[in-house]
Write a protein that holds these residues in place. Structure first.
Motif, PDB file in Angstrom:
ATOM      1  N   ALA A  50     -42.737  44.072  74.113  1.00  0.00           N
ATOM      2  CA  ALA A  50     -42.090  44.044  75.421  1.00  0.00           C
ATOM      3  C   ALA A  50     -42.906  44.822  76.446  1.00  0.00           C
ATOM      4  CB  ALA A  50     -40.679  44.615  75.322  1.00  0.00           C
ATOM      5  N   ALA A  51     -43.431  45.983  76.042  1.00  0.00           N
ATOM      6  CA  ALA A  51     -44.239  46.786  76.962  1.00  0.00           C
ATOM      7  C   ALA A  51     -45.511  46.046  77.363  1.00  0.00           C
ATOM      8  CB  ALA A  51     -44.571  48.129  76.321  1.00  0.00           C
ATOM      9  N   ARG A  52     -46.148  45.384  76.394  1.00  0.00           N
ATOM     10  CA  ARG A  52     -47.375  44.626  76.706  1.00  0.00           C
ATOM     11  C   ARG A  52     -47.088  43.488  77.677  1.00  0.00           C
ATOM     12  NH1 ARG A  52     -48.238  45.172  71.083  1.00  0.00           N
ATOM     13  NH2 ARG A  52     -47.505  43.021  70.748  1.00  0.00           N
ATOM     14  N   ALA A  53     -45.919  42.890  77.556  1.00  0.00           N
ATOM     15  CA  ALA A  53     -45.552  41.773  78.427  1.00  0.00           C
ATOM     16  C   ALA A  53     -44.969  42.232  79.761  1.00  0.00           C
ATOM     17  CB  ALA A  53     -44.547  40.878  77.714  1.00  0.00           C
ATOM     18  N   GLY A  54     -44.819  43.547  79.938  1.00  0.00           N
ATOM     19  CA  GLY A  54     -44.249  44.066  81.174  1.00  0.00           C
ATOM     20  C   GLY A  54     -42.774  43.790  81.314  1.00  0.00           C
ATOM     21  N   ILE A  55     -42.064  43.766  80.187  1.00  0.00           N
ATOM     22  CA  ILE A  55     -40.638  43.440  80.185  1.00  0.00           C
ATOM     23  C   ILE A  55     -39.828  44.688  79.862  1.00  0.00           C
ATOM     24  CG2 ILE A  55     -38.833  42.111  79.014  1.00  0.00           C
ATOM     25  CD1 ILE A  55     -40.882  39.877  78.689  1.00  0.00           C
ATOM     26  N   GLU A  56     -38.951  45.051  80.756  1.00  0.00           N
ATOM     27  CA  GLU A  56     -38.046  46.181  80.555  1.00  0.00           C
ATOM     28  C   GLU A  56     -37.074  45.869  79.429  1.00  0.00           C
ATOM     29  OE1 GLU A  56     -34.489  48.458  83.080  1.00  0.00           O
ATOM     30  OE2 GLU A  56     -35.373  46.589  83.816  1.00  0.00           O
ATOM     31  N   VAL A  57     -36.750  46.862  78.623  1.00  0.00           N
ATOM     32  CA  VAL A  57     -35.701  46.729  77.615  1.00  0.00           C
ATOM     33  C   VAL A  57     -34.516  47.565  78.083  1.00  0.00           C
ATOM     34  CG1 VAL A  57     -35.030  47.091  75.216  1.00  0.00           C
ATOM     35  CG2 VAL A  57     -37.360  46.347  75.757  1.00  0.00           C
ATOM     36  N   ALA A  58     -33.376  46.910  78.256  1.00  0.00           N
ATOM     37  CA  ALA A  58     -32.174  47.589  78.756  1.00  0.00           C
ATOM     38  C   ALA A  58     -31.003  47.256  77.830  1.00  0.00           C
ATOM     39  CB  ALA A  58     -31.873  47.145  80.180  1.00  0.00           C
ATOM     40  N   ARG A  59     -29.916  47.996  77.993  1.00  0.00           N
ATOM     41  CA  ARG A  59     -28.734  47.777  77.155  1.00  0.00           C
ATOM     42  C   ARG A  59     -27.510  47.642  78.046  1.00  0.00           C
ATOM     43  NH1 ARG A  59     -27.694  48.495  71.805  1.00  0.00           N
ATOM     44  NH2 ARG A  59     -29.638  49.613  71.461  1.00  0.00           N
ATOM     45  N   ARG A  60     -26.693  46.616  77.752  1.00  0.00           N
ATOM     46  CA  ARG A  60     -25.462  46.418  78.506  1.00  0.00           C
ATOM     47  C   ARG A  60     -24.284  47.057  77.763  1.00  0.00           C
ATOM     48  NH1 ARG A  60     -26.692  41.356  76.180  1.00  0.00           N
ATOM     49  NH2 ARG A  60     -25.049  40.567  74.791  1.00  0.00           N
TER      50      ARG A  60
END
Length: 217
Positions: A50-60
């Motif tokens: 996810a970090a390599r793809a520039g994608i934030e990881v969040a939790r709902r």
């Protein structure tokens, strides 16, 4: 009706209205994110990918599996309903039926034949980590494929329904963010490709149709 723009983390941190009242929030993302369910293990996500793809990881705060959201690819609408409202149902299994019906009617207004799921959770192998691998109460299908996911959080004051309508669908991109070996990723991608599909509709048109239907409830 409210509108908000920002990162997934910012949008997910918005407080509930006090006192609780009927509210529809149209949430616009500033960047892509992988949004995990409230009870989902962080070990199910490949955080380095996810970090390599520039994608934030969040939790709902609501349950279910992860959803990959990005600007333009998903219509994200949160619906808040106070306890005791005419649309309220104490039975959690039925509580999202009205909302699934509203989405289906909105799609019907746009010429799309859709239905909502009445019954228990259908949870094949990957549903615990991928929202669009399973089918829950009130969620919307077009033909055999899931197109709109609905997750829920309830408190004494009311309920939050978090809705994601697929406008673009790339199961390979989603699966690449999961902590799975190559074989499992192929299986998961195959299931997700068969089980979900993007809606053939403009985002603005679907948003307008949904909000129009919500005002009639």
């Amino acid at each position: 009706m409210e509108r908000e723009f920002g990162s997934a983390a910012h949008l997910l941190a918005r407080p509930w209205p006090q006192p609780m009242e009927r509210t529809a929030r149209v949430l616009e993302l500033s960047a892509p994110a992988l949004v995990m369910g409230s009870t989902q293990s962080p070990l199910s996500v490949d955080s380095e990918a996810a970090a390599r793809a520039g994608i934030e990881v969040a939790r709902r705060s609501s349950g279910g599996g992860a959803v990959l959201v990005s600007p333009g690819a998903v219509l994200w609408v949160d619906v808040l309903l106070p306890a005791g409202d005419d649309l309220w149902d104490d039975d959690v299994g039925r509580s999202a039926y009205w909302l699934g019906e509203t989405w289906a009617l909105a799609l019907g207004d746009l010429g799309i034949d859709a239905s909502y799921h009445e019954g228990g959770l259908i949870a094949p192998m990957w549903a615990h980590i991928a929202c669009f691998a399973g089918l829950g109460s009130g969620e919307v299908t077009v033909g055999p494929r899931k197109a709109i996911g609905i997750s829920q959080r309830r408190t004494r004051s009311g309920a939050l329904f978090q809705c994601a309508a697929l406008l673009e669908w790339d199961p390979g991109a989603f699966v690449s963010l999961l902590a799975l070996d190559a074989g499992a990723r192929r299986e998961a991608e195959h299931q997700l490709r068969d089980g979900a599909a993007a809606l053939d509709v403009e985002k603005a048109a679907l948003q307008e149709a949904l909000l129009g239907r919500l005002t009639k409830r």
